[in-house]
Scaffold this active site. Structure first.
Site, PDB file in Angstrom:
ATOM      1  N   ARG A  35      -0.948  -8.981  13.207  1.00  0.00           N
ATOM      2  CA  ARG A  35      -1.491  -7.967  12.289  1.00  0.00           C
ATOM      3  C   ARG A  35      -2.301  -8.624  11.169  1.00  0.00           C
ATOM      4  NH1 ARG A  35       3.871  -5.345  10.731  1.00  0.00           N
ATOM      5  NH2 ARG A  35       2.694  -4.130   9.216  1.00  0.00           N
TER       6      ARG A  35
ATOM      7  N   ARG B 183      11.772  -5.594   5.092  1.00  0.00           N
ATOM      8  CA  ARG B 183      11.506  -4.171   4.861  1.00  0.00           C
ATOM      9  C   ARG B 183      12.381  -3.271   5.729  1.00  0.00           C
ATOM     10  NH1 ARG B 183       5.604  -1.798   5.567  1.00  0.00           N
ATOM     11  NH2 ARG B 183       5.775  -2.764   7.624  1.00  0.00           N
TER      12      ARG B 183
ATOM     13  N   LYS C 208       0.841  -1.208   0.000  1.00  0.00           N
ATOM     14  CA  LYS C 208       0.000   0.000   0.000  1.00  0.00           C
ATOM     15  C   LYS C 208       0.877   1.260   0.000  1.00  0.00           C
ATOM     16  CE  LYS C 208      -2.062  -1.068   3.901  1.00  0.00           C
ATOM     17  NZ  LYS C 208      -1.380  -2.348   4.193  1.00  0.00           N
TER      18      LYS C 208
ATOM     19  N   ARG D   8      10.850  -1.489  11.194  1.00  0.00           N
ATOM     20  CA  ARG D   8       9.708  -1.134  12.045  1.00  0.00           C
ATOM     21  C   ARG D   8       9.570  -2.100  13.211  1.00  0.00           C
ATOM     22  NH1 ARG D   8       4.654   0.283   8.245  1.00  0.00           N
ATOM     23  NH2 ARG D   8       3.597  -0.993   9.799  1.00  0.00           N
TER      24      ARG D   8
ATOM     25  N   ARG E  97     -10.095   0.807   8.367  1.00  0.00           N
ATOM     26  CA  ARG E  97      -9.804  -0.622   8.470  1.00  0.00           C
ATOM     27  C   ARG E  97     -10.726  -1.363   9.424  1.00  0.00           C
ATOM     28  NH1 ARG E  97      -3.625   0.295   8.631  1.00  0.00           N
ATOM     29  NH2 ARG E  97      -3.191  -1.767   9.401  1.00  0.00           N
TER      30      ARG E  97
HETATM   31  P1  AP5 Z   1       4.849  -1.580   1.943  1.00  0.00           P
HETATM   32  O1  AP5 Z   1       4.536  -0.737   0.758  1.00  0.00           O
HETATM   33  O2  AP5 Z   1       5.561  -0.951   3.081  1.00  0.00           O
HETATM   34  O3  AP5 Z   1       3.517  -2.344   2.432  1.00  0.00           O
HETATM   35  P2  AP5 Z   1       2.235  -1.809   3.213  1.00  0.00           P
HETATM   36  O4  AP5 Z   1       1.043  -2.447   2.588  1.00  0.00           O
HETATM   37  O5  AP5 Z   1       2.255  -0.319   3.287  1.00  0.00           O
HETATM   38  O6  AP5 Z   1       2.477  -2.498   4.613  1.00  0.00           O
HETATM   39  P3  AP5 Z   1       2.329  -1.903   6.091  1.00  0.00           P
HETATM   40  O7  AP5 Z   1       3.087  -2.835   6.983  1.00  0.00           O
HETATM   41  O8  AP5 Z   1       2.681  -0.468   6.141  1.00  0.00           O
HETATM   42  O9  AP5 Z   1       0.795  -2.091   6.319  1.00  0.00           O
HETATM   43  P4  AP5 Z   1       0.023  -2.041   7.630  1.00  0.00           P
HETATM   44  O10 AP5 Z   1      -1.341  -1.821   7.138  1.00  0.00           O
HETATM   45  O11 AP5 Z   1       0.239  -3.218   8.508  1.00  0.00           O
HETATM   46  O12 AP5 Z   1       0.714  -0.833   8.446  1.00  0.00           O
HETATM   47  P5  AP5 Z   1       0.237   0.641   8.810  1.00  0.00           P
HETATM   48  O13 AP5 Z   1       1.449   1.490   8.873  1.00  0.00           O
HETATM   49  O14 AP5 Z   1      -0.890   1.071   7.965  1.00  0.00           O
HETATM   50  O15 AP5 Z   1       5.697  -2.852   1.406  1.00  0.00           O
HETATM   51  C1  AP5 Z   1       6.194  -3.834   2.302  1.00  0.00           C
HETATM   52  C2  AP5 Z   1       7.559  -4.360   1.802  1.00  0.00           C
HETATM   53  O16 AP5 Z   1       7.360  -5.046   0.565  1.00  0.00           O
HETATM   54  C3  AP5 Z   1       8.599  -3.258   1.510  1.00  0.00           C
HETATM   55  O17 AP5 Z   1       9.859  -3.712   1.889  1.00  0.00           O
HETATM   56  C4  AP5 Z   1       8.507  -3.058  -0.016  1.00  0.00           C
HETATM   57  O18 AP5 Z   1       9.736  -2.623  -0.575  1.00  0.00           O
HETATM   58  C5  AP5 Z   1       8.130  -4.448  -0.494  1.00  0.00           C
HETATM   59  N1  AP5 Z   1       7.271  -4.442  -1.683  1.00  0.00           N
HETATM   60  C6  AP5 Z   1       6.222  -3.601  -1.926  1.00  0.00           C
HETATM   61  N2  AP5 Z   1       5.641  -3.887  -3.110  1.00  0.00           N
HETATM   62  C7  AP5 Z   1       6.325  -4.952  -3.617  1.00  0.00           C
HETATM   63  C8  AP5 Z   1       6.194  -5.742  -4.819  1.00  0.00           C
HETATM   64  N3  AP5 Z   1       5.250  -5.483  -5.737  1.00  0.00           N
HETATM   65  N4  AP5 Z   1       7.071  -6.754  -4.995  1.00  0.00           N
HETATM   66  C9  AP5 Z   1       8.009  -7.017  -4.085  1.00  0.00           C
HETATM   67  N5  AP5 Z   1       8.199  -6.311  -2.940  1.00  0.00           N
HETATM   68  C10 AP5 Z   1       7.363  -5.300  -2.703  1.00  0.00           C
HETATM   69  O19 AP5 Z   1      -0.326   0.431  10.301  1.00  0.00           O
HETATM   70  C11 AP5 Z   1       0.527   0.101  11.365  1.00  0.00           C
HETATM   71  C12 AP5 Z   1      -0.251   0.079  12.666  1.00  0.00           C
HETATM   72  O20 AP5 Z   1      -0.791   1.401  12.942  1.00  0.00           O
HETATM   73  C13 AP5 Z   1      -1.472  -0.849  12.749  1.00  0.00           C
HETATM   74  O21 AP5 Z   1      -1.095  -2.164  13.059  1.00  0.00           O
HETATM   75  C14 AP5 Z   1      -2.285  -0.172  13.846  1.00  0.00           C
HETATM   76  O22 AP5 Z   1      -1.778  -0.471  15.124  1.00  0.00           O
HETATM   77  C15 AP5 Z   1      -2.070   1.319  13.567  1.00  0.00           C
HETATM   78  N6  AP5 Z   1      -3.076   1.829  12.623  1.00  0.00           N
HETATM   79  C16 AP5 Z   1      -2.843   2.279  11.354  1.00  0.00           C
HETATM   80  N7  AP5 Z   1      -3.979   2.636  10.729  1.00  0.00           N
HETATM   81  C17 AP5 Z   1      -4.980   2.401  11.617  1.00  0.00           C
HETATM   82  C18 AP5 Z   1      -6.398   2.529  11.557  1.00  0.00           C
HETATM   83  N8  AP5 Z   1      -7.004   2.983  10.436  1.00  0.00           N
HETATM   84  N9  AP5 Z   1      -7.111   2.171  12.653  1.00  0.00           N
HETATM   85  C19 AP5 Z   1      -6.518   1.726  13.772  1.00  0.00           C
HETATM   86  N10 AP5 Z   1      -5.182   1.565  13.892  1.00  0.00           N
HETATM   87  C20 AP5 Z   1      -4.413   1.884  12.828  1.00  0.00           C
HETATM   88 MG    MG Z   2       2.405   1.111   4.869  1.00  0.00          MG
END
Ligand code: AP5
Ligand code: MG
Length: 214
Positions: free
Chosen positions: A171, A127, A13, A160, A88
């Protein structure tokens, strides 16, 4: 353009959001990044986020909704925005619908990206990200310099806290139970578009563009 990116942790994402936001000149609104910033600043929600994120749990809906509401009032959101990781839960989606009504705005599309769990685990364990500009790297797939510095701003890359194996599993569970119901929610509204995330970064990006520019 007003968009939502839906998908499990590690699906790409953030990676795709950075490319798309650059192309359309809209802000990337990542609630995860906002909470990581709050942790850095040790604000009250930051302290709560620190404890919950370590366990792979979500922050309370009313806090997240308040945060997003405040962010969407900023002038850079005038011509659109991309929500990365929000909503989410069903209550967040319902709260966001109310917010859209209040702001007299319409959502253009919800893009759901999917990839098999084994691939996600590999992506998350390799990552590294830049704490300054938010650029995302991967040890094998999107390599960084030997010194572990960001190509763009030369800051030291970090892993992270929530990318540890047990937290990744938690997660994923949270995604399946709390976020997957949103797929149906947006399908019923005819806003859902699905993209295969198990392709090269560039190919995923082109698939998204094809859907949006159809
Ligand atoms: P990356 O692009 O970083 O993936 P991502 O989908 O953004 O993964 P996240 O871990 O950020 O998602 P998340 O939803 O768990 O975390 P968030 O920060 O939102 O890619 C991942 C890796 O793969 C990288 O190394 C990249 O280079 C590689 N890659 C990407 N595309 C690729 C491809 N096509 N091929 C190969 N490799 C590839 O949330 C974190 C925490 O915050 C949650 O757990 C929660 O506690 C809190 N939080 C956030 N939002 C909310 C909400 N709305 N409500 C409540 N709590 C929330
Ligand atoms: Mg992300």
């Amino acid at each position: 353009m007003r968009l939502i990116f839906l998908g499990p942790p590690g699906v790409g994402k953030g990676t795709q959001a950075q490319l798309l936001c650059k192309k359309y000149g809209i802000p990337q609104i990542s609630t995860g990044a906002m909470y990581r910033q709050a942790i850095k600043n040790q604000t009250t929600p930051g302290k709560q986020a620190e404890a919950l994120m370590k366990q792979g749990k979500l922050m309370p809906d009313f806090i997240t909704l308040g945060l997003v509401k405040e962010r969407l009032q900023k002038s850079d959101c005038k011509n659109g925005y991309l929500l990365d990781g929000f909503p989410r839960t069903i209550p967040q989606a319902e709260g966001f619908d109310k917010l859209l009504q209040e702001m007299h705005q319409k959502l253009d599309a919800v893009i759901s990206i999917s990839v098999d769990e084994a691939v996600l685990i590999k992506r998350l364990s390799g990552r590294r990200s830049c704490p300054k500009c938010g650029a995302v790297y991967h040890a094998d797939i999107h390599p960084f310099s030997k010194k572990g510095l960001c190509d763009k701003c030369h800051e030291k890359l970090v892993q992270r806290e929530d990318d540890k194996h047990e937290t990744i599993k938690k997660r994923m569970d949270v995604y399946l139970t709390q976020t997957v119901p949103l797929l149906d929610y947006y399908k019923k509204k005819k806003l859902l578009y699905e993209v295969d995330g198990d392709q090269e970064i560039e190919k995923v990006f082109n698939s998204i563009l094809n859907l949006l520019e159809k």
